[in-house]
Design an enzyme around this catalytic site. Structure first.
Site, PDB file in Angstrom:
ATOM      1  N   ASN A  90       0.806  -1.219   0.000  1.00  0.00           N
ATOM      2  CA  ASN A  90       0.000   0.000   0.000  1.00  0.00           C
ATOM      3  C   ASN A  90       0.842   1.274   0.000  1.00  0.00           C
ATOM      4  O   ASN A  90       0.385   2.321  -0.438  1.00  0.00           O
ATOM      5  CB  ASN A  90      -0.919  -0.012   1.229  1.00  0.00           C
ATOM      6  CG  ASN A  90      -1.598   1.320   1.462  1.00  0.00           C
ATOM      7  OD1 ASN A  90      -2.467   1.727   0.698  1.00  0.00           O
ATOM      8  ND2 ASN A  90      -1.189   2.022   2.516  1.00  0.00           N
ATOM      9  N   SER A 142      -3.389   2.507  -8.944  1.00  0.00           N
ATOM     10  CA  SER A 142      -4.118   3.762  -9.104  1.00  0.00           C
ATOM     11  C   SER A 142      -4.858   3.723 -10.428  1.00  0.00           C
ATOM     12  O   SER A 142      -4.394   3.093 -11.390  1.00  0.00           O
ATOM     13  CB  SER A 142      -3.146   4.946  -9.103  1.00  0.00           C
ATOM     14  OG  SER A 142      -3.802   6.139  -9.500  1.00  0.00           O
ATOM     15  N   TYR A 155       4.394   8.669 -11.827  1.00  0.00           N
ATOM     16  CA  TYR A 155       3.588   7.891 -10.881  1.00  0.00           C
ATOM     17  C   TYR A 155       2.731   6.880 -11.637  1.00  0.00           C
ATOM     18  O   TYR A 155       2.676   5.692 -11.294  1.00  0.00           O
ATOM     19  CB  TYR A 155       2.720   8.842 -10.071  1.00  0.00           C
ATOM     20  CG  TYR A 155       1.762   8.189  -9.099  1.00  0.00           C
ATOM     21  CD1 TYR A 155       2.209   7.729  -7.873  1.00  0.00           C
ATOM     22  CD2 TYR A 155       0.406   8.079  -9.405  1.00  0.00           C
ATOM     23  CE1 TYR A 155       1.324   7.150  -6.960  1.00  0.00           C
ATOM     24  CE2 TYR A 155      -0.480   7.507  -8.502  1.00  0.00           C
ATOM     25  CZ  TYR A 155      -0.020   7.048  -7.282  1.00  0.00           C
ATOM     26  OH  TYR A 155      -0.894   6.481  -6.394  1.00  0.00           O
ATOM     27  N   ALA A 156       2.059   7.338 -12.707  1.00  0.00           N
ATOM     28  CA  ALA A 156       1.219   6.455 -13.505  1.00  0.00           C
ATOM     29  C   ALA A 156       2.045   5.349 -14.148  1.00  0.00           C
ATOM     30  O   ALA A 156       1.599   4.199 -14.238  1.00  0.00           O
ATOM     31  CB  ALA A 156       0.478   7.257 -14.576  1.00  0.00           C
ATOM     32  N   ALA A 157       3.256   5.678 -14.584  1.00  0.00           N
ATOM     33  CA  ALA A 157       4.133   4.671 -15.186  1.00  0.00           C
ATOM     34  C   ALA A 157       4.479   3.589 -14.173  1.00  0.00           C
ATOM     35  O   ALA A 157       4.468   2.389 -14.490  1.00  0.00           O
ATOM     36  CB  ALA A 157       5.404   5.333 -15.710  1.00  0.00           C
ATOM     37  N   LYS A 159       2.752   2.742 -11.471  1.00  0.00           N
ATOM     38  CA  LYS A 159       1.558   1.978 -11.134  1.00  0.00           C
ATOM     39  C   LYS A 159       1.125   1.087 -12.302  1.00  0.00           C
ATOM     40  O   LYS A 159       0.591  -0.012 -12.091  1.00  0.00           O
ATOM     41  CB  LYS A 159       0.427   2.917 -10.722  1.00  0.00           C
ATOM     42  CG  LYS A 159       0.700   3.679  -9.430  1.00  0.00           C
ATOM     43  CD  LYS A 159       0.935   2.755  -8.245  1.00  0.00           C
ATOM     44  CE  LYS A 159       1.007   3.502  -6.934  1.00  0.00           C
ATOM     45  NZ  LYS A 159       1.205   2.616  -5.777  1.00  0.00           N
TER      46      LYS A 159
END
Length: 255
Positions: A90, A142, A155-157, A159
Site C-alpha cells: 500500500n 491507481s 507515478y502512472a508509469a 503503477k
C-alpha cells in the site's frame, strides 16, 4: 469475511489513510497485522488503537526502498507473529506536476517508492508463501495506471508497471496457490491526495473538480478501499487472481 482469523498479514504504509483503515478492518476480522511504516510513532499509535479494540497487531519501522531493512522487517514479523500469509503493498508517494516540470530526482524518488519498494516486498515475502503453498497478495495501484492522469506521468508509469507485474506473478505462482490482485483507487480523501492538490495552483478548485467528476458524487474514503482489500485477502476471493478492481465511485469504468 471467510478465512482471515489468525492470518498474518503485512500492510505497508500501514499507518496512513488507506493503510490504517485496512489494518483496523483486518484486525476486526481476526487477522494478526504487521503495520509497516516509516513513521514508527504513527504505527505504534495505530497498534495501540487496534489492541484497545481487542485486535492483534505489531508496529515495524520499515523503509521499503531499502532491501536490507525490508528483510529485517519481514524476519521480525515472522518471529513475533508467525509465517506470513498475506501482503498488502500500500505504501506510495506522488508529486502533481506536468512531466516537463519534474526533475530527475523526483523521478528517482517516485520509482524507488512506487516500484522498487514493492519489488523488494514481493521478493522478501514470496519465498515464505511458496514454501507453504499458500498466500494472498493485494497491490494498491491507481486509476492513473488504467486511464492516465495529467500531472502524474511517472507515478502512472510506476503503477502501470505494478499492474503488469501483478498479472505476471499471478501466472507464475498459480501452481503455488498464491493469488495476486490489484486495487486501483480513484481520488481518495487521504494525506496523499492532500499532497497532490497542494502542488496545484488552486488546491481547493482541484479537489472540487475531482469530486464533480465522480458519478457517485463524493471522494473515496479509506474504508471504501479497506473493504475491497479485505475481500481479495479473504477465502471469499479464493478463485480470483490476476484481477484489477477500480474503487473510484464510477470515475473509471473498465470492463
Amino acid at each position: 469475511m471467510k478465512g482471515l482469523k489468525d492470518k498474518v498479514i503485512i500492510v505497508t504504509g500501514g499507518a496512513g489513510g488507506i493503510g490504517s483503515a485496512t489494518c483496523k478492518r483486518l484486525a476486526e476480522e481476526g487477522a494478526k497485522v504487521a503495520v509497516f511504516d516509516m513513521n514508527l510513532e504513527a504505527a505504534k499509535s495505530l497498534v495501540a488503537e487496534i489492541e484497545a479494540n481487542n485486535g492483534q497487531a505489531i508496529a515495524i519501522e520499515c523503509d521499503i526502498t531499502d532491501r536490507q531493512v525490508v528483510d529485517s522487517a519481514v524476519k521480525s514479523t515472522q518471529e513475533q507473529l508467525g509465517p506470513i500469509d498475506a501482503l498488502v503493498n500500500n505504501a506510495g508517494w506522488d508529486v502533481f506536476k506536468p512531466f516537463l516540470k519534474t526533475s530527475a530526482n523526483e523521478w528517482e524518488k517516485l520509482i524507488q517508492i512506487n516500484l522498487i519498494g514493492m519489488l523488494n516486498m514481493h521478493h522478501a515475502v514470496l519465498p515464505v508463501m511458496v514454501e507453504r503453498n499458500h498466500g494472498r497478495v493485494v497491490n494498491i495501484a491507481s486509476d492513473a495506471a488504467r486511464v492516465g492522469s495529467s500531472g502524474e506521468a511517472v507515478y502512472a508509469a510506476c503503477k502501470g508497471g505494478l499492474l503488469s507485474f501483478s498479472k505476471t506473478l499471478a501466472r507464475e505462482h498459480s501452481r503455488n496457490n498464491i493469488t495476486f490482485n490489484v486495487i486501483c483507487p480513484g481520488p481518495t480523501d487521504t494525506a496523499l491526495l492532500a499532497g497532490v492538490t497542494e502542488g496545484a495552483s488552486n488546491p481547493e478548485k482541484l479537489r472540487e473538480a475531482f469530486t464533480r467528476a465522480i458519478p457517485l458524487g463524493r471522494l473515496g474514503q479509506p474504508d471504501d478501499l479497506a473493504s475491497a482489500i479485505t475481500f481479495f485477502l479473504s477465502d471469499d476471493a479464493g478463485f480470483v487472481t490476476g484481477q484489477v478492481l477500480s474503487v473510484s465511485g464510477g470515475l473509471t469504468m473498465n470492463g
